[in-house]
Enzyme design. Sequence first.
Site, mmCIF file in Angstrom:
data_model
loop_
_atom_site.group_PDB
_atom_site.id
_atom_site.type_symbol
_atom_site.label_atom_id
_atom_site.label_comp_id
_atom_site.label_asym_id
_atom_site.label_seq_id
_atom_site.Cartn_x
_atom_site.Cartn_y
_atom_site.Cartn_z
ATOM 1 N N HIS A 10 9.407 -25.804 37.125
ATOM 2 C CA HIS A 10 8.218 -25.801 36.155
ATOM 3 C C HIS A 10 8.619 -24.719 35.073
ATOM 4 C CE1 HIS A 10 4.226 -23.934 34.841
ATOM 5 N NE2 HIS A 10 4.128 -25.182 34.486
ATOM 6 N N ARG A 11 8.857 -25.261 34.064
ATOM 7 C CA ARG A 11 9.587 -24.455 32.840
ATOM 8 C C ARG A 11 10.912 -23.794 33.318
ATOM 9 N NH1 ARG A 11 4.098 -20.951 31.533
ATOM 10 N NH2 ARG A 11 2.553 -22.516 31.741
ATOM 11 N N GLU A 37 10.483 -29.316 33.841
ATOM 12 C CA GLU A 37 9.534 -29.348 33.015
ATOM 13 C C GLU A 37 9.583 -28.281 31.836
ATOM 14 O OE1 GLU A 37 5.389 -28.402 31.559
ATOM 15 O OE2 GLU A 37 6.799 -26.964 32.463
ATOM 16 N N ASP A 39 8.005 -27.121 27.585
ATOM 17 C CA ASP A 39 7.136 -27.171 26.621
ATOM 18 C C ASP A 39 7.613 -27.249 25.077
ATOM 19 O OD1 ASP A 39 4.723 -26.734 28.604
ATOM 20 O OD2 ASP A 39 6.322 -25.331 28.856
ATOM 21 N N HIS A 52 6.093 -22.268 25.818
ATOM 22 C CA HIS A 52 4.900 -22.646 26.282
ATOM 23 C C HIS A 52 3.850 -22.155 25.385
ATOM 24 C CE1 HIS A 52 1.203 -22.313 28.559
ATOM 25 N NE2 HIS A 52 1.599 -23.461 29.134
ATOM 26 N N GLU A 114 6.588 -31.510 27.934
ATOM 27 C CA GLU A 114 5.001 -31.446 27.482
ATOM 28 C C GLU A 114 5.006 -30.981 26.084
ATOM 29 O OE1 GLU A 114 1.107 -28.677 28.174
ATOM 30 O OE2 GLU A 114 2.683 -28.827 29.620
ATOM 31 N N LYS A 116 2.938 -29.713 23.189
ATOM 32 C CA LYS A 116 1.975 -28.518 23.326
ATOM 33 C C LYS A 116 1.194 -28.759 22.022
ATOM 34 C CE LYS A 116 1.404 -25.958 25.694
ATOM 35 N NZ LYS A 116 0.618 -25.876 27.128
ATOM 36 N N ASP A 234 7.381 -23.147 40.047
ATOM 37 C CA ASP A 234 8.267 -22.021 39.676
ATOM 38 C C ASP A 234 9.372 -21.690 40.464
ATOM 39 O OD1 ASP A 234 6.421 -21.910 37.305
ATOM 40 O OD2 ASP A 234 4.884 -20.236 38.469
#
Length: 242
Positions: A10-11, A37, A39, A52, A114, A116, A234
């Site tokens: 995640h990120r 993942e 953003d 993000h 993603e 944003k 994470d």
Amino acid sequence: MTKQASVFAHRGVSGDYPENTMEAFEAALRSGAAGIELDVQLTKDGELAVIHDEQIDRTTDGIGYIKDFSYDQLKRFDAGSWFSSKFEGSSIPTLKNVFDWAVMPGNDLTINIELKNDQLPYEGMEEKVLDLIEQYKLEERIIISSFNPESLKKVRSLQKTIEIGYLIIGIPENAVETAKKIGANAIHCQPEFALSSFGQEAIEKGFPLRVYTVNDPHEQNPLLEAGVEVIMSDFPERFMNN
């Protein structure tokens, strides 16, 4: 038998590295995660910046909105020191930077982008992302997600086959109905949705669940028993080979 879920960073490995930086993504590749993942926001000059928040305040040494800076200005900000002094000098990457890295030999990670655009409209973001994906021939490795169903509907109208994940918060009763309407392939949700009757309905109706953000390995087994497809964390290594 309970099926195993794939693990996405995640990120990037954002528990140990500054989120949404090339260092965090490289760590994800080393970890053995199945995907990352990230953003994207749009800069003043139309670049796809990987970050993000709509503002740079939290994760850089600067202040202000992404939309008010050119990318040349943005990349000068330090995107690592807020996390740890050892990451001083890390910068905000562009989606192109990520794709240059993604097509290198030995990298076959799935990339969940993603959009944003649920707070700011970012006119033309969908086209820019899809054009870049096509340029790099990465269609088979991409998932596009957003909390903005209208944006995802637009993505589907522009690209009929790319994987789309509808992002939700909590346990909305109409998630499956909305996912169908916008042409999504999956629902990206929190654990409580996956463990609810609505989550089970989604799976039964052909919408795999990708769950964010799970950092406690004790949460894994109920999610696996519920049949989730992906766990986003994470700390992806906590969920490897368990």
